[in-house]
Design a protein around this motif. Structure first.
Motif, PDB file in Angstrom:
ATOM      1  N   SER A 178       2.062   3.202   2.588  1.00 55.21           N
ATOM      2  CA  SER A 178       1.548   4.286   3.425  1.00 55.21           C
ATOM      3  C   SER A 178       2.639   5.310   3.754  1.00 55.21           C
ATOM      4  O   SER A 178       2.360   6.504   3.886  1.00 55.21           O
TER       5      SER A 178
ATOM      6  N   HIS B 104       5.150   7.588   9.928  1.00 58.26           N
ATOM      7  CA  HIS B 104       4.645   8.620   9.017  1.00 58.26           C
ATOM      8  C   HIS B 104       5.150  10.009   9.406  1.00 58.26           C
ATOM      9  O   HIS B 104       5.133  10.928   8.582  1.00 58.26           O
TER      10      HIS B 104
ATOM     11  N   ARG C 119       0.821  -1.227   0.000  1.00 57.08           N
ATOM     12  CA  ARG C 119       0.000   0.000   0.000  1.00 57.08           C
ATOM     13  C   ARG C 119       0.845   1.263   0.000  1.00 57.08           C
ATOM     14  O   ARG C 119       0.409   2.321  -0.428  1.00 57.08           O
TER      15      ARG C 119
END
Length: 200
Positions: A13, A175, A11
């Motif tokens: 992220s 993140h 994915r």
């Protein structure tokens, strides 16, 4: 503006978090290629939606890891890439790749390295019974999860945690610190001396 390539398998992220910070102007760089070893990866899909060049390189078409990596390096050099960001790229890159982009490949690992290398690091940490876990941004070298450490974030392990809730909280820190490390690189503020990386 540094030219950045992102390599991913799923994915992506962390790729999304880096792209967001570029769009906000917090990173002085541009993503010139997103490459995956999986044709159906969500990260490639997101890259296409963002108008980025999304490239699938099929490992089955190459005889061995280095042959595959030589093709990746060819693409990266063709595009003038200055920084390679691994964002859940589920392949161990070859010494050849490392040598061609020495101290220009970043990775994020969901543990406080050098503890809990390899797969399922969050689960390893949880099962070991540590009181603090976290994540590490590091330069990539010839050994897995071994290169010079750039940034780390500490995440307390709570009494009612399981490995999934712990992994979710670690991901939030990933993140945060991965884009920060990319920004420092793009501003030429990282200096490597021996095992240490200094922010200048």
């Amino acid at each position: 503006m540094k030219k950045i390539a992102v390599l991913l398998s799923g994915r992506g992220s962390n790729f999304v978090s880096i792209k967001k910070k570029i769009d906000e102007g917090a990173i002085k760089g541009e993503i010139v290629a997103v490459i995956s070893n999986k044709a159906d990866s969500k990260g490639l899909e997101f890259a296409r939606e963002q108008g980025l060049e999304a490239i699938f390189v099929n490992p089955k078409e190459f005889d061995g890891r280095e042959a595959y990596d030589r093709e990746l390096v060819r693409i990266l050099k063709e595009k003038g890439v200055e920084l390679v960001c691994l964002a859940g790229f589920m392949r161990i890159i070859s010494p050849y790749f490392v040598s061609e982009f020495r101290n220009r490949i970043l990775n994020i690992h969901p543990s406080l390295l050098p503890s809990f290398k390899g797969l399922d690091a969050q689960k390893q940490a949880f099962e070991y019974g540590v009181k603090f876990a976290g994540c590490t941004v590091h330069f990539v070298d010839e050994e897995m999860d071994h290169g010079n450490i750039i940034l780390q974030a500490v995440v307390p392990v709570l009494q009612d945690d399981d490995d999934h809730t712990l992994a979710e909280r670690i991901l939030k820190e990933e993140h945060r610190i991965y884009p920060e490390a990319v920004a420092l690189f793009c501003e030429d503020r990282l200096k490597v001396e021996g095992r240490k990386v200094f922010v200048i």
